[in-house]
Write a protein that holds these residues in place. Structure first.
Motif, PDB file in Angstrom:
ATOM      1  N   SER A 290       9.695  44.068 -26.232  1.00  0.00           N
ATOM      2  CA  SER A 290       9.819  44.349 -27.657  1.00  0.00           C
ATOM      3  C   SER A 290       8.674  45.209 -28.186  1.00  0.00           C
ATOM      4  CB  SER A 290       9.879  43.034 -28.440  1.00  0.00           C
ATOM      5  OG  SER A 290       8.630  42.355 -28.390  1.00  0.00           O
ATOM      6  N   GLY A 291       7.698  45.499 -27.311  1.00  0.00           N
ATOM      7  CA  GLY A 291       6.563  46.315 -27.709  1.00  0.00           C
ATOM      8  C   GLY A 291       5.436  45.555 -28.371  1.00  0.00           C
ATOM      9  N   ASP A 292       5.473  44.224 -28.313  1.00  0.00           N
ATOM     10  CA  ASP A 292       4.470  43.402 -28.981  1.00  0.00           C
ATOM     11  C   ASP A 292       3.339  42.946 -28.063  1.00  0.00           C
ATOM     12  OD1 ASP A 292       5.668  43.314 -31.621  1.00  0.00           O
ATOM     13  OD2 ASP A 292       7.262  42.125 -30.698  1.00  0.00           O
ATOM     14  N   ALA A 293       3.385  43.297 -26.789  1.00  0.00           N
ATOM     15  CA  ALA A 293       2.318  42.961 -25.851  1.00  0.00           C
ATOM     16  C   ALA A 293       2.267  44.044 -24.780  1.00  0.00           C
ATOM     17  CB  ALA A 293       2.551  41.594 -25.202  1.00  0.00           C
ATOM     18  N   PRO A 294       1.082  44.443 -24.343  1.00  0.00           N
ATOM     19  CA  PRO A 294       0.978  45.460 -23.293  1.00  0.00           C
ATOM     20  C   PRO A 294       1.428  44.915 -21.943  1.00  0.00           C
ATOM     21  CG  PRO A 294      -1.193  44.588 -23.800  1.00  0.00           C
ATOM     22  CD  PRO A 294      -0.246  43.981 -24.803  1.00  0.00           C
ATOM     23  N   LEU A 295       1.824  45.815 -21.076  1.00  0.00           N
ATOM     24  CA  LEU A 295       2.336  45.404 -19.771  1.00  0.00           C
ATOM     25  C   LEU A 295       1.295  44.653 -18.958  1.00  0.00           C
ATOM     26  CD1 LEU A 295       4.584  45.409 -17.672  1.00  0.00           C
ATOM     27  CD2 LEU A 295       3.811  47.664 -16.925  1.00  0.00           C
ATOM     28  N   ASN A 296       0.023  45.091 -19.023  1.00  0.00           N
ATOM     29  CA  ASN A 296      -0.976  44.417 -18.188  1.00  0.00           C
ATOM     30  C   ASN A 296      -1.152  42.961 -18.585  1.00  0.00           C
ATOM     31  OD1 ASN A 296      -2.379  45.513 -20.584  1.00  0.00           O
ATOM     32  ND2 ASN A 296      -4.198  44.607 -19.663  1.00  0.00           N
ATOM     33  N   SER A 297      -1.007  42.633 -19.871  1.00  0.00           N
ATOM     34  CA  SER A 297      -1.105  41.239 -20.304  1.00  0.00           C
ATOM     35  C   SER A 297       0.111  40.436 -19.853  1.00  0.00           C
ATOM     36  CB  SER A 297      -1.232  41.164 -21.824  1.00  0.00           C
ATOM     37  OG  SER A 297      -2.520  41.572 -22.249  1.00  0.00           O
ATOM     38  N   ALA A 298       1.304  41.016 -20.036  1.00  0.00           N
ATOM     39  CA  ALA A 298       2.516  40.312 -19.604  1.00  0.00           C
ATOM     40  C   ALA A 298       2.514  40.118 -18.100  1.00  0.00           C
ATOM     41  CB  ALA A 298       3.755  41.092 -20.039  1.00  0.00           C
ATOM     42  N   GLU A 299       2.129  41.147 -17.357  1.00  0.00           N
ATOM     43  CA  GLU A 299       2.122  41.042 -15.893  1.00  0.00           C
ATOM     44  C   GLU A 299       1.087  40.037 -15.420  1.00  0.00           C
ATOM     45  OE1 GLU A 299       1.071  41.322 -11.915  1.00  0.00           O
ATOM     46  OE2 GLU A 299      -0.294  42.231 -13.398  1.00  0.00           O
ATOM     47  N   GLY A 300      -0.088  40.012 -16.045  1.00  0.00           N
ATOM     48  CA  GLY A 300      -1.113  39.050 -15.653  1.00  0.00           C
ATOM     49  C   GLY A 300      -0.654  37.619 -15.853  1.00  0.00           C
ATOM     50  N   PHE A 301       0.020  37.362 -16.968  1.00  0.00           N
ATOM     51  CA  PHE A 301       0.521  36.019 -17.238  1.00  0.00           C
ATOM     52  C   PHE A 301       1.658  35.655 -16.296  1.00  0.00           C
ATOM     53  CE2 PHE A 301       3.329  33.182 -19.792  1.00  0.00           C
ATOM     54  CZ  PHE A 301       2.487  32.088 -19.846  1.00  0.00           C
ATOM     55  N   VAL A 302       2.586  36.581 -16.078  1.00  0.00           N
ATOM     56  CA  VAL A 302       3.694  36.330 -15.148  1.00  0.00           C
ATOM     57  C   VAL A 302       3.162  36.059 -13.753  1.00  0.00           C
ATOM     58  CG1 VAL A 302       5.669  37.412 -13.983  1.00  0.00           C
ATOM     59  CG2 VAL A 302       5.428  37.591 -16.473  1.00  0.00           C
ATOM     60  N   ARG A 303       2.138  36.801 -13.341  1.00  0.00           N
ATOM     61  CA  ARG A 303       1.574  36.601 -11.997  1.00  0.00           C
ATOM     62  C   ARG A 303       0.938  35.215 -11.874  1.00  0.00           C
ATOM     63  NH1 ARG A 303      -3.205  38.771 -11.321  1.00  0.00           N
ATOM     64  NH2 ARG A 303      -2.531  40.562 -12.562  1.00  0.00           N
ATOM     65  N   GLN A 304       0.288  34.735 -12.940  1.00  0.00           N
ATOM     66  CA  GLN A 304      -0.305  33.402 -12.888  1.00  0.00           C
ATOM     67  C   GLN A 304       0.750  32.327 -12.632  1.00  0.00           C
ATOM     68  OE1 GLN A 304      -2.595  32.625 -16.455  1.00  0.00           O
ATOM     69  NE2 GLN A 304      -4.468  33.356 -15.494  1.00  0.00           N
ATOM     70  N   ILE A 305       1.924  32.475 -13.245  1.00  0.00           N
ATOM     71  CA  ILE A 305       2.934  31.424 -13.182  1.00  0.00           C
ATOM     72  C   ILE A 305       3.944  31.661 -12.060  1.00  0.00           C
ATOM     73  CG2 ILE A 305       4.834  30.332 -14.448  1.00  0.00           C
ATOM     74  CD1 ILE A 305       3.196  30.666 -16.970  1.00  0.00           C
ATOM     75  N   ALA A 306       4.604  32.817 -12.079  1.00  0.00           N
ATOM     76  CA  ALA A 306       5.636  33.089 -11.073  1.00  0.00           C
ATOM     77  C   ALA A 306       5.031  33.467  -9.735  1.00  0.00           C
ATOM     78  CB  ALA A 306       6.553  34.220 -11.557  1.00  0.00           C
ATOM     79  N   GLY A 307       3.774  33.902  -9.746  1.00  0.00           N
ATOM     80  CA  GLY A 307       3.097  34.244  -8.510  1.00  0.00           C
ATOM     81  C   GLY A 307       2.247  33.109  -7.992  1.00  0.00           C
ATOM     82  N   TRP A 308       1.090  32.900  -8.638  1.00  0.00           N
ATOM     83  CA  TRP A 308       0.115  31.966  -8.075  1.00  0.00           C
ATOM     84  C   TRP A 308       0.552  30.513  -8.168  1.00  0.00           C
ATOM     85  CZ3 TRP A 308      -3.166  32.682  -4.539  1.00  0.00           C
ATOM     86  CH2 TRP A 308      -4.116  31.703  -4.247  1.00  0.00           C
ATOM     87  N   ARG A 309       0.972  30.039  -9.342  1.00  0.00           N
ATOM     88  CA  ARG A 309       1.351  28.634  -9.478  1.00  0.00           C
ATOM     89  C   ARG A 309       2.494  28.285  -8.530  1.00  0.00           C
ATOM     90  NH1 ARG A 309       5.016  25.347 -12.375  1.00  0.00           N
ATOM     91  NH2 ARG A 309       4.097  23.324 -12.950  1.00  0.00           N
ATOM     92  N   GLU A 310       3.476  29.148  -8.473  1.00  0.00           N
ATOM     93  CA  GLU A 310       4.625  28.910  -7.604  1.00  0.00           C
ATOM     94  C   GLU A 310       4.199  28.905  -6.133  1.00  0.00           C
ATOM     95  OE1 GLU A 310       8.822  28.177  -8.129  1.00  0.00           O
ATOM     96  OE2 GLU A 310       7.277  28.605  -9.623  1.00  0.00           O
ATOM     97  N   PHE A 311       3.330  29.832  -5.773  1.00  0.00           N
ATOM     98  CA  PHE A 311       2.849  29.946  -4.394  1.00  0.00           C
ATOM     99  C   PHE A 311       2.078  28.693  -3.983  1.00  0.00           C
ATOM    100  CE2 PHE A 311      -0.366  31.841  -1.365  1.00  0.00           C
ATOM    101  CZ  PHE A 311       0.534  32.141  -0.354  1.00  0.00           C
ATOM    102  N   VAL A 312       1.196  28.212  -4.854  1.00  0.00           N
ATOM    103  CA  VAL A 312       0.387  27.027  -4.564  1.00  0.00           C
ATOM    104  C   VAL A 312       1.283  25.806  -4.341  1.00  0.00           C
ATOM    105  CG1 VAL A 312      -1.150  25.370  -5.697  1.00  0.00           C
ATOM    106  CG2 VAL A 312      -1.772  27.784  -5.619  1.00  0.00           C
ATOM    107  N   TRP A 313       2.289  25.631  -5.191  1.00  0.00           N
ATOM    108  CA  TRP A 313       3.224  24.509  -5.034  1.00  0.00           C
ATOM    109  C   TRP A 313       3.867  24.528  -3.654  1.00  0.00           C
ATOM    110  CZ3 TRP A 313       5.347  20.023  -6.323  1.00  0.00           C
ATOM    111  CH2 TRP A 313       6.679  19.754  -6.013  1.00  0.00           C
ATOM    112  N   HIS A 314       4.330  25.674  -3.220  1.00  0.00           N
ATOM    113  CA  HIS A 314       5.054  25.735  -1.956  1.00  0.00           C
ATOM    114  C   HIS A 314       4.129  25.697  -0.741  1.00  0.00           C
ATOM    115  CE1 HIS A 314       9.100  26.028  -3.434  1.00  0.00           C
ATOM    116  NE2 HIS A 314       8.707  26.904  -4.351  1.00  0.00           N
ATOM    117  N   VAL A 315       2.949  26.278  -0.851  1.00  0.00           N
ATOM    118  CA  VAL A 315       1.975  26.173   0.242  1.00  0.00           C
ATOM    119  C   VAL A 315       1.632  24.710   0.498  1.00  0.00           C
ATOM    120  CG1 VAL A 315      -0.470  26.548   0.768  1.00  0.00           C
ATOM    121  CG2 VAL A 315       0.969  28.480   0.116  1.00  0.00           C
ATOM    122  N   TYR A 316       1.474  23.949  -0.562  1.00  0.00           N
ATOM    123  CA  TYR A 316       1.153  22.515  -0.442  1.00  0.00           C
ATOM    124  C   TYR A 316       2.165  21.807   0.456  1.00  0.00           C
ATOM    125  CZ  TYR A 316       0.523  17.645  -2.013  1.00  0.00           C
ATOM    126  OH  TYR A 316       0.328  16.283  -2.078  1.00  0.00           O
TER     127      TYR A 316
END
Length: 503
Positions: A290-316
């Protein structure tokens, strides 16, 4: 497998509190199934938890029970086994896959319990196993997994490629804090209001501590994190609407007077099951589109959840129960008493003092103080990784076994020798000086290795490299740093200083 009958009770653990754990769709409990929740005091006897964490967990459980009303039976017992026996006897029970090896072994060992698939994550166990097995290597990399999740879940994608042309915008998200600023100047994060249930919880915890039943560490200030679905949604809404836009650039920065910066503070809500990761990342992506947040902020947040958090759960789960005992570097030093007590009196390093004070008062600090101050300090001093893992588990409101075992054993302490990360995450004082405002007022100097003014992180960094030189010089990401040992004119004095410290 056939659906359980409408009369089959369904057990909710204390971190399975969101609606997706009682939704009958996709093989969950029957829509008319009675629900069971057990508050086990033995959980709090087993570890010396942070008082704020104990408060949050009990408050969230009791709030959820109040919401569910007559559909749930809430049992307070010494143990889970006793609670089950009191509530249902030998009656058959269903439960969604628990979040720890111990809880999973417990329910799998009960003949009357049927374990349903895990919920609260984007990727199933079977999907991750197929992905991991397909790599044909004992080393798994979060970046590879993250890209796969983005593709398979259509997150921040433009056709077949990543939005903006790059998968990872880390380079844009490593800016130091604004020079001279005390804070980022962004709206404060959502903070809940306590209820009568919180007062009841606090009174119970006071009684347990007074009677000597349970010991806690840290302070129980007014509850700072959501305990209900409504509160968690309000916290998510406030983050995406008022804080996400400024999240990315200073994601890795620290300001001593601004503990939360632009971080979401949603980890405890996610880990209690109050939020689903899909709704978090989808709202962040919508804010960018919608143009209300820059891509680097959205990508950083998505990476924390869909990337790192998800990865840690499955590695465990993928690496198994034995993973927690990994200790490739053979670190066996015990944690000092002051650290276990969350007492800043044991150190004069400003960054460590400030971080411990924050953990003691809130049970939270963001990921860079956890990794590059607390974790790095422990790694450099050779503390036993299993004890460090337990400390993080006990001391943080969002700390659970599945969260801390991979994060501490694998990433922070490099105890697995690189099975999930490419290098140890540690540094000298120069990094802390660049990414925070701690060093200017510290009695130690980040550039000094030896003597009274020596920064404990700078000295500790070079001592760590020396102790494990044979291993680290074979690591492509560490070899250049290791070669720096040969350029240190004060190396012998540095090592002598380390010997004196250990003695």
């Amino acid at each position: 497998m056939a659906e359980e009958g409408s009369g089959t009770p369904h057990l909710l653990f204390g971190d399975q509190l969101g609606p997706h754990f009682v939704d009958a769709a996709r093989g969950g409990p029957h829509q008319d199934a009675p629900l069971l929740m057990i508050e086990s005091k033995s959980v709090f006897r087993r570890r010396r938890f942070h008082r704020a964490k104990a408060h949050l967990v009990l408050s969230a459980m009791r709030h959820r029970a109040a919401e569910l009303g007559g559909r749930v039976r809430y049992v307070r017992a010494e143990t889970y086994r006793q609670g089950l026996r009191e509530a249902v006897g030998d009656t058959r029970v269903t439960v969604h896959h628990p979040t720890s090896h111990a809880a999973h072994a417990f329910v799998r060992g009960l003949p009357s319990v049927r374990v349903l698939p895990a919920r609260g994550f984007l990727v199933t166990h079977d999907e991750f196993r197929i992905w991991a097995d397909g790599h044909g290597t004992k080393h798994l990399r979060q970046e590879d997994f993250y890209r796969w999740v983005r593709q398979t879940h259509d997150l921040l994608m433009d056709g077949d490629g990543p939005a903006g042309g790059r998968w990872n915008l880390d380079h844009d998200n490593r800016q130091p804090p604004p020079r001279g600023a005390e804070d980022l100047g962004v709206p404060a994060p959502y903070r809940p209001r306590e209820s009568d249930i919180d007062a009841e919880v606090r009174a119970d915890l006071d009684r347990w501590a007074r009677d000597g039943d349970v010991e806690f560490v840290g302070e129980d200030a007014p509850r700072g994190f959501p305990a209900t679905r409504r509160e968690a949604l309000a916290a998510l809404r406030r983050f995406v609407e008022h804080r996400l836009a400024t999240f990315g650039a200073h994601e890795d920065a620290i300001l001593s007077a601004d503990a939360t910066m632009s971080h979401s503070l949603l980890s405890s809500s996610l880990n209690l099951g109050l939020l689903h990761p899909a709704e978090c990342v989808e709202r962040a992506e919508a804010r960018w589109r919608s143009g209300d947040a820059p891509l680097n902020s959205a990508e950083g947040f998505v990476r924390q959840i869909a990337g790192w958090r998800e990865f840690v759960w499955h590695v465990y789960w993928y690496f198994g129960e034995q993973y927690r005992a990994s200790n490739t570097l053979r670190h066996h030093e015990p944690l000092p008493g002051w650290f276990n007590q969350l007492s800043s009196q044991g150190t004069e390093a400003n960054c460590l003092t400030h971080t411990l004070d924050q953990v003691r008062s809130t049970g939270w600090t963001h990921h860079i103080p956890r990794l590059m101050i607390l974790g790095s300090f422990a790694l450099q001093r050779g503390w036993e990784p299993r004890a460090v893992t337990d400390w993080f588990h006990r001391s943080f409101v969002d700390g659970y076994d599945w969260v801390m075992v991979p994060n501490v054993v694998g990433m922070s302490q490099y105890a697995d020798g690189g099975r999930m990360t490419t290098k140890p995450y540690t540094s000298g004082g120069a990094y802390i000086n660049r990414m925070s405002d701690f060093c200017g007022s510290c009695r130690y100097k980040p550039s000094v290795r030896v003597g009274e003014d020596a920064c404990p992180f700078t000295a500790g960094y070079w001592n760590l490299l020396h102790r494990h030189r044979d291993r680290f010089e074979r690591n492509a990401r560490m070899s250049q740093a290791v070669r720096g040992l040969d350029r240190l004119r004060d190396l012998e004095a540095l090592l002598e200083q380390e010997r004196d410290r250990r003695d």
